[in-house]
Design a protein around this motif. Structure first.
Motif, short mmCIF file in Angstrom:
data_model
loop_
_atom_site.label_atom_id
_atom_site.label_comp_id
_atom_site.label_asym_id
_atom_site.label_seq_id
_atom_site.Cartn_x
_atom_site.Cartn_y
_atom_site.Cartn_z
N VAL A 1 8.00 29.53 -9.70
CA VAL A 1 8.98 28.48 -9.42
C VAL A 1 9.06 27.60 -10.66
N ARG A 2 10.27 27.45 -11.22
CA ARG A 2 10.43 26.71 -12.46
C ARG A 2 11.84 26.13 -12.54
N GLN A 3 11.97 25.01 -13.24
CA GLN A 3 13.26 24.39 -13.51
C GLN A 3 13.20 23.74 -14.89
N CYS A 4 14.35 23.37 -15.40
CA CYS A 4 14.44 22.78 -16.74
C CYS A 4 15.31 21.53 -16.68
N ILE A 5 14.79 20.41 -17.19
CA ILE A 5 15.55 19.17 -17.32
C ILE A 5 15.82 18.94 -18.81
N VAL A 6 17.07 18.68 -19.15
CA VAL A 6 17.47 18.46 -20.54
C VAL A 6 17.73 16.97 -20.74
N PHE A 7 17.20 16.41 -21.86
CA PHE A 7 17.39 15.00 -22.18
C PHE A 7 18.16 14.88 -23.49
N GLU A 8 19.11 13.97 -23.49
CA GLU A 8 19.92 13.75 -24.69
C GLU A 8 19.22 12.81 -25.66
N ARG A 9 18.38 11.90 -25.14
CA ARG A 9 17.72 10.91 -25.98
C ARG A 9 16.22 10.91 -25.67
N LEU A 10 15.43 10.59 -26.70
CA LEU A 10 13.99 10.50 -26.50
C LEU A 10 13.63 9.34 -25.58
N GLU A 11 14.44 8.28 -25.60
CA GLU A 11 14.16 7.13 -24.73
C GLU A 11 14.21 7.53 -23.26
N ASP A 12 15.13 8.44 -22.93
CA ASP A 12 15.21 8.91 -21.53
C ASP A 12 13.98 9.73 -21.16
N SER B 1 14.92 8.07 -38.13
CA SER B 1 15.29 6.72 -37.69
C SER B 1 14.08 6.00 -37.11
N ASP B 2 14.13 4.66 -37.19
CA ASP B 2 13.02 3.87 -36.64
C ASP B 2 12.90 4.02 -35.14
N ASP B 3 14.05 4.07 -34.44
CA ASP B 3 14.01 4.24 -32.99
C ASP B 3 13.39 5.59 -32.61
N GLY B 4 13.74 6.59 -33.39
CA GLY B 4 13.17 7.91 -33.11
C GLY B 4 11.67 7.94 -33.32
N VAL B 5 11.18 7.27 -34.39
CA VAL B 5 9.73 7.24 -34.65
C VAL B 5 9.01 6.49 -33.54
N ARG B 6 9.59 5.36 -33.10
CA ARG B 6 8.96 4.61 -32.01
C ARG B 6 8.93 5.45 -30.72
N SER B 7 9.99 6.18 -30.46
CA SER B 7 10.00 7.01 -29.25
C SER B 7 8.98 8.14 -29.33
N LEU B 8 8.83 8.71 -30.51
CA LEU B 8 7.83 9.78 -30.67
C LEU B 8 6.42 9.25 -30.48
N HIS C 1 13.29 22.50 -37.26
CA HIS C 1 13.00 21.63 -38.39
C HIS C 1 14.12 20.61 -38.59
N GLU C 2 15.38 21.05 -38.48
CA GLU C 2 16.50 20.13 -38.62
C GLU C 2 16.49 19.08 -37.53
N LEU C 3 16.19 19.51 -36.29
CA LEU C 3 16.15 18.56 -35.18
C LEU C 3 15.02 17.55 -35.37
N TRP C 4 13.87 18.03 -35.78
CA TRP C 4 12.74 17.13 -35.98
C TRP C 4 13.01 16.14 -37.11
N THR C 5 13.65 16.61 -38.16
CA THR C 5 13.99 15.71 -39.26
C THR C 5 14.93 14.61 -38.81
N SER C 6 15.92 14.99 -37.99
CA SER C 6 16.87 13.99 -37.51
C SER C 6 16.21 12.99 -36.57
N ALA D 1 16.15 9.68 -12.06
CA ALA D 1 15.46 8.45 -12.47
C ALA D 1 15.48 8.25 -13.98
N CYS D 2 15.72 9.28 -14.76
CA CYS D 2 15.60 9.14 -16.22
C CYS D 2 16.74 9.83 -16.96
N ARG D 3 17.92 9.81 -16.38
CA ARG D 3 19.13 10.34 -17.02
C ARG D 3 18.92 11.79 -17.49
#
Length: 642
Positions: A628-639, A465-472, A456-461, A564-566
């Motif tokens: 077979v599985r792997q996990c990619i972590v992204f710091e930003r929604l834009e990535d 922001s406008d950039d976050g809403v556009r990325s979502l 919930h805290e992560l989703w609120t953050s 390709a996507c940081r």
């Protein structure tokens, strides 16, 4: 190699199957030593476990894909080292059967060594519960209790001896004559040729007899074992009025010291009771001339009595047989015996209803129990996923309906036995399941609260922001373009071109490398696998073998996406204060030492795969999609949008 009693535990049985499987592979390859050295075969045969074999093969393929600078000579040695194992895994990618399938079939990890939730939340509660040691002990104790209950209420000695008795003396008491004249004596001529019978054929005559009042006393020395008797009517026509038309026979099955007429009445046991009023169809009861007629009376047990005892003791036998079958790893046989506690007993109750003359209330009582038992047994046998829904209905119908029928619709007092003792056991188990589900769900919801707060805290953050809403919104648009497939299944590996035989030996595949050169007839019969004709994977061994070869390909694909996507990957830095960190794959590619510190996800462990198949997928291997599985972590929604 091992006795059946030593294979009763799943771990020993799997160890036996593993050794047998490896020896089978080794024996086949030894038939052509020119292609494979004995050293390599010995190394393969001594592999500690299937999981270790998978790890070795996967590591070898990964090293091959990392483009490390090694000499051609070293590469050739490495290729020879992994040749046997690689060829073996290629083979298992096409053919079903093996150690993993045996483990899945035994449901060892998913049931015996897991929480009770594997039963409570399963669509196969009976099959899974039969592998639980607690349930097996409970079923064994139930069989012992039923044996004690039926043993105390059923005289097995009479069944074994065919209701025969060791007769020391017999007393024939005449209650009424044909002329219906009361007499204080019994003419000896009215009863003649009195003998005992054993199994309808052996005649045992008394050593002496005495007449007193309206009774005849017969003594036997030594005592005679019998289960029947007979006598003849008087021959003279003028004695027809003395013919007995109502009488009782008593036997004395204990030694006595005094004369037979002096034995107290309580020591005599009634054997036969006859009267023309109760059975007017007997020839002696008609006015015909019965001079010299022979009357026989048999106290042997009838077939219905034997069946009654058989089905009474069938229930404890079914409990013991179900436990034995589950210990020997025969789930279908075990479930049949458990279900037979109801549907086989229901068949017997229907037969009693059809063959015996019962009162109306007793007929209703028998019909309710027969229908309920038979239906509930069929549910356990063929639709056990609905068992928890049917249990309260079964208990309600049998307890209320049975009590109403046995008490003339509640006009008489109701006993506990009328409600059925089995209902108390079933309702206790049902309550345990219902309460257990609620408790497990409550614990799960409590464990999720902390993570829900973080989400919930992560989703609120992100949405503040406008950039976050556009990325979502951008992520939502991209996700909507993906066609959602229906239920996804894992298909098996494609057939190798040019191989069209129905069966193929292990030696043929390993030596020829997929080309049809070896003779199938030269392969021992035990070293032959059937080709899978199903479009889906049906074998856990197949699935793992395919996963080994897919793992490096999938890893390269994931690395390309991350570059390709940081994207970032999880690395472990044990020298730092915070050992868990994430690093951009772009940065890691520049430093080879960082690449080796990335914690790649390994192929799913076998125990966890079996547990998931049993709990979630009803042992359907084709539905397990994340070996077979792997996990990619992204710091930003834009990535992530890239």
């Amino acid at each position: 190699m091992l006795g059946m009693h030593r294979l009763s535990t799943p771990e020993r049985l799997l160890r036996f199957q593993k050794v047998k499987h490896l020896l089978r592979y080794r024996t086949t390859l030894l038939s052509n030593p020119k292609e494979m050295s004995r050293t390599e075969l010995g190394m393969k045969a001594m592999t500690s476990s299937v999981q270790e074999s998978i790890a070795k093969a996967s590591a070898g393929l990964l090293e091959r894909e990392e483009n490390l600078m090694i000499s051609e000579e070293d590469e050739e040695k490495q290729e020879q080292k992994n040749c046997a194992l690689t060829c073996y895994l290629k083979l298992k990618g096409r053919y079903p059967g093996g150690i993993m399938d045996k483990k899945l079939r035994l449901i060892v990890t998913g049931i015996q060594h897991s929480m009770t939730s594997s039963v409570i939340f399963s669509s196969n509660p009976i099959t899974n519960a039969l592998y639980k040691t607690t349930f097996q002990v409970t079923l064994t104790l139930t069989g012992i209790l039923l044996s004690y209950m039926y043993g105390s209420t059923h005289n097995l000695q009479l069944v074994i001896t065919n209701n025969s008795s060791l007769v020391h003396a017999a007393r024939l008491e005449v209650l009424q004559h044909r002329d219906q004249v009361p007499r204080g004596f019994l003419p000896a001529a009215s009863v003649s040729n009195w003998t005992l019978l054993f199994d309808g054929c052996s005649e045992l005559r008394p050593s002496n007899f005495t007449a007193l009042n309206n009774s005849l006393y017969f003594s036997f020395s030594p005592p005679a074992r019998a289960n029947g008797w007979r006598f003849s009517l008087g021959r003279p026509e003028q004695l027809r009025g003395f013919d007995p038309v109502a009488f009782s026979l008593y036997v004395l099955d204990q030694p006595f010291s005094e004369d037979a007429p002096a034995v107290p009445a309580e020591r005599w046991r009634k054997w036969t009771e006859f009267s023309c009023q109760a059975t007017p169809s007997v020839s002696i009861c008609r006015e015909d001339n019965n001079e010299g007629a022979v009357l026989s009376f048999n106290v042997e047990l009838h077939v219905d009595v034997y069946l009654h005892h058989f089905f009474a003791f069938f229930q404890p036998f079914a409990c013991f047989a179900s436990v034995l079958a589950s210990r020997l790893r025969h789930p279908k046989v075990s479930k049949f015996f458990l279900a037979s506690l109801f549907h086989v007993v229901g068949v017997w109750e229907f037969s009693v209803l059809a063959t015996q003359e019962l009162t109306r209330s007793r007929q209703i009582y028998q019909l309710i129990w027969a229908t309920s038992d038979f239906s509930f047994g069929l549910v356990i046998q063929f639709a056990e996923q609905y068992m928890m829904t049917v249990v309260p209905l079964y208990s309600l119908v049998t307890s209320v309906g049975g009590s109403a029928a046995s008490s003339d619709f509640f006009q008489k007092p109701i006993g506990v036995d009328n409600m059925g003792y089995s209902n108390f056991v079933l309702m206790t188990a049902w309550l345990y399941f219902v309460v257990g589900r609620r408790v497990h769900l409550l614990k799960a919801s409590r464990n999720m609260k902390a993570e829900l707060v973080k989400y919930h805290e992560l989703w609120t953050s992100l949405s503040s922001s406008d950039d976050g809403v556009r990325s979502l919104h951008r992520i939502m648009e991209l996700a909507s373009q993906v066609e959602e497939p229906g239920r996804v299944f894992q298909g098996r590996m494609q057939e190798i071109h040019g191989l069209h035989t129905e069966t193929s030996g292990l030696l043929e595949w390993v030596i020829t490398g997929g080309q049809q050169r070896a003779s199938v007839s030269s392969i021992p019969s035990k070293c032959t696998w059937l080709l899978s004709k199903q479009p889906l994977v049906t074998s856990l061994d197949q699935l793992y073998a395919q996963a080994v070869f897919l793992h490096p390909i999938f890893l390269k694909k994931v690395q390309g996406l991350a570059a390709a996507c940081r994207g970032m990957f999880h690395i472990s830095l044990q020298d730092q204060e915070h050992p868990v960190e994430y690093i951009l794959w772009e940065d890691a590619m520049e430093k080879k030492e960082l690449v080796h510190k990335v914690r790649w996800a390994s192929i799913k462990k076998l125990d966890r795969a079996v547990e998931k198949l049993v709990r979630s997928y009803n042992s359907d291997v084709s539905r397990l999609l994340d070996l077979v599985r792997q996990c990619i972590v992204f710091e930003r929604l834009e990535d992530l949008c890239q």
